[in-house]
Design an enzyme around this catalytic site. Structure first.
Site, PDB file in Angstrom:
ATOM      1  N   SER A   1       6.255   1.650   3.463  1.00  0.00           N
ATOM      2  CA  SER A   1       7.716   1.837   3.505  1.00  0.00           C
ATOM      3  C   SER A   1       8.136   3.004   2.625  1.00  0.00           C
ATOM      4  O   SER A   1       8.990   3.815   3.023  1.00  0.00           O
ATOM      5  CB  SER A   1       8.444   0.595   2.996  1.00  0.00           C
ATOM      6  OG  SER A   1       8.277  -0.453   3.886  1.00  0.00           O
TER       7      SER A   1
ATOM      8  N   SER B   1       0.836  -1.213   0.000  1.00  0.00           N
ATOM      9  CA  SER B   1       0.000   0.000   0.000  1.00  0.00           C
ATOM     10  C   SER B   1       0.865   1.255   0.000  1.00  0.00           C
ATOM     11  O   SER B   1       0.359   2.355  -0.209  1.00  0.00           O
ATOM     12  CB  SER B   1      -0.944   0.002   1.215  1.00  0.00           C
ATOM     13  OG  SER B   1      -0.213  -0.018   2.426  1.00  0.00           O
ATOM     14  N   GLY B   2       2.168   1.101   0.267  1.00  0.00           N
ATOM     15  CA  GLY B   2       3.080   2.250   0.197  1.00  0.00           C
ATOM     16  C   GLY B   2       3.648   2.691   1.533  1.00  0.00           C
ATOM     17  O   GLY B   2       4.282   3.742   1.627  1.00  0.00           O
TER      18      GLY B   2
ATOM     19  N   SER C   1       0.206  -4.076  10.559  1.00  0.00           N
ATOM     20  CA  SER C   1      -0.588  -3.924  11.799  1.00  0.00           C
ATOM     21  C   SER C   1      -2.084  -3.957  11.507  1.00  0.00           C
ATOM     22  O   SER C   1      -2.767  -2.939  11.651  1.00  0.00           O
ATOM     23  CB  SER C   1      -0.169  -2.661  12.566  1.00  0.00           C
ATOM     24  OG  SER C   1      -0.042  -1.530  11.746  1.00  0.00           O
TER      25      SER C   1
HETATM   26  P1  ADP Z   1       4.401  -1.523   1.912  1.00  0.00           P
HETATM   27  O1  ADP Z   1       5.501  -1.015   2.780  1.00  0.00           O
HETATM   28  O2  ADP Z   1       3.054  -0.980   2.297  1.00  0.00           O
HETATM   29  O3  ADP Z   1       4.400  -3.007   1.742  1.00  0.00           O
HETATM   30  P2  ADP Z   1       5.968  -0.517  -0.264  1.00  0.00           P
HETATM   31  O4  ADP Z   1       6.229   0.931  -0.016  1.00  0.00           O
HETATM   32  O5  ADP Z   1       7.042  -1.500   0.042  1.00  0.00           O
HETATM   33  O6  ADP Z   1       4.604  -0.907   0.451  1.00  0.00           O
HETATM   34  O7  ADP Z   1       5.570  -0.733  -1.771  1.00  0.00           O
HETATM   35  C1  ADP Z   1       4.709   0.143  -2.470  1.00  0.00           C
HETATM   36  C2  ADP Z   1       4.978   0.014  -3.973  1.00  0.00           C
HETATM   37  O8  ADP Z   1       4.086   0.896  -4.662  1.00  0.00           O
HETATM   38  C3  ADP Z   1       6.385   0.446  -4.325  1.00  0.00           C
HETATM   39  O9  ADP Z   1       6.858  -0.412  -5.334  1.00  0.00           O
HETATM   40  C4  ADP Z   1       6.185   1.862  -4.850  1.00  0.00           C
HETATM   41  O10 ADP Z   1       7.166   2.235  -5.792  1.00  0.00           O
HETATM   42  C5  ADP Z   1       4.806   1.760  -5.516  1.00  0.00           C
HETATM   43  N1  ADP Z   1       4.070   3.037  -5.597  1.00  0.00           N
HETATM   44  C6  ADP Z   1       3.495   3.534  -6.695  1.00  0.00           C
HETATM   45  N2  ADP Z   1       2.896   4.709  -6.454  1.00  0.00           N
HETATM   46  C7  ADP Z   1       3.106   4.992  -5.163  1.00  0.00           C
HETATM   47  C8  ADP Z   1       2.750   6.090  -4.327  1.00  0.00           C
HETATM   48  N3  ADP Z   1       2.049   7.122  -4.758  1.00  0.00           N
HETATM   49  N4  ADP Z   1       3.120   6.029  -3.029  1.00  0.00           N
HETATM   50  C9  ADP Z   1       3.817   4.970  -2.566  1.00  0.00           C
HETATM   51  N5  ADP Z   1       4.188   3.908  -3.295  1.00  0.00           N
HETATM   52  C10 ADP Z   1       3.848   3.918  -4.613  1.00  0.00           C
END
Ligand code: ADP
Length: 200
Positions: A40, A37-38, A107
């Protein structure tokens, strides 16, 4: 040693002293949401933005904690609860050190997030809900985890065969399907400014 013989020590340098020195109020930015979901990405980008503004931060990230402190824990409901409890206690210590702590963990359970919220001061816990639709997360699938979960190779995967309980009143809600990284970061920074956590 008996439990009643263990007392909390009040030190000469207080949390308030440390916060004042760092010119920021300590806080825990608790990112919650589905895998991919973004969390990290945005937590990392917010930390970088705060660092560049001269703030003192520390980012606790899911996999890193499971390599060390919580390597004895698995993914049963019981272990997930203990995982979050330990992270909450650790975040509390970092906040006590005067830092702005960022955490990036799925979480999924409301009761666990509530437990951490209740550990710290009322205005210290900032829940950041990554409201990115499951379909978008699954399409991203950067680590191929959704594919594995769909094939039954991973059990209890949040969003597939384990529930994600969305926050009812998160301080900040971000939908990364609709806003890009810099817009999401700006939204978090704006919250920190309007709530006097930072003044830069
Ligand atoms: P999580 O930590 O929730 O598992 P991650 O940050 O590891 O998620 O992964 C999110 C993925 O979505 C990454 O590959 C990132 O490049 C992509 N992504 C695309 N658009 C967005 C955005 N607007 N914000 C955050 N991540 C994005």
């Amino acid at each position: 040693m008996e439990r009643e013989n263990i007392v909390w020590h009040l030190h000469k340098v207080s949390k308030a002293d440390r916060s004042q020195q760092k010119k920021q109020r300590s806080a825990i930015l608790w990112f919650t949401g589905l895998s991919a979901s973004g969390k990290s990405t945005i937590a990392g980008a917010v930390e970088q933005a705060l660092f560049e503004l001269g703030h003192h931060t520390y980012l606790l990230d899911g996999d890193n904690v499971r390599h060390g402190l919580n390597k004895d824990l698995g993914f049963s409901d019981e272990d997930r609860v203990e995982n979050i409890r330990r992270i909450g206690e650790m975040a509390k210590l970092f906040a006590d050190a005067g830092l702005i702590v960022l955490t990036a963990f799925i979480s999924p359970f409301r009761s666990d997030r509530r437990l951490v919220r209740d550990l710290v001061e009322a205005d210290e816990f900032v829940e950041v809900y990554m409201d990115t639709p499951l379909s978008v997360c699954e399409q991203r699938d950067p680590k191929g985890l959704y594919q594995k979960a769909r094939r039954g190779e991973i059990k209890n995967f949040t969003g597939i065969d384990s529930e994600y309980e969305a926050p009812e009143a998160a301080e900040v809600t971000l939908n990364t399907a609709e806003c890009d990284v810099s817009e999401c970061v700006a939204q978090v920074i704006e919250y920190l400014r309007t709530h006097n956590i930072i003044h830069t």
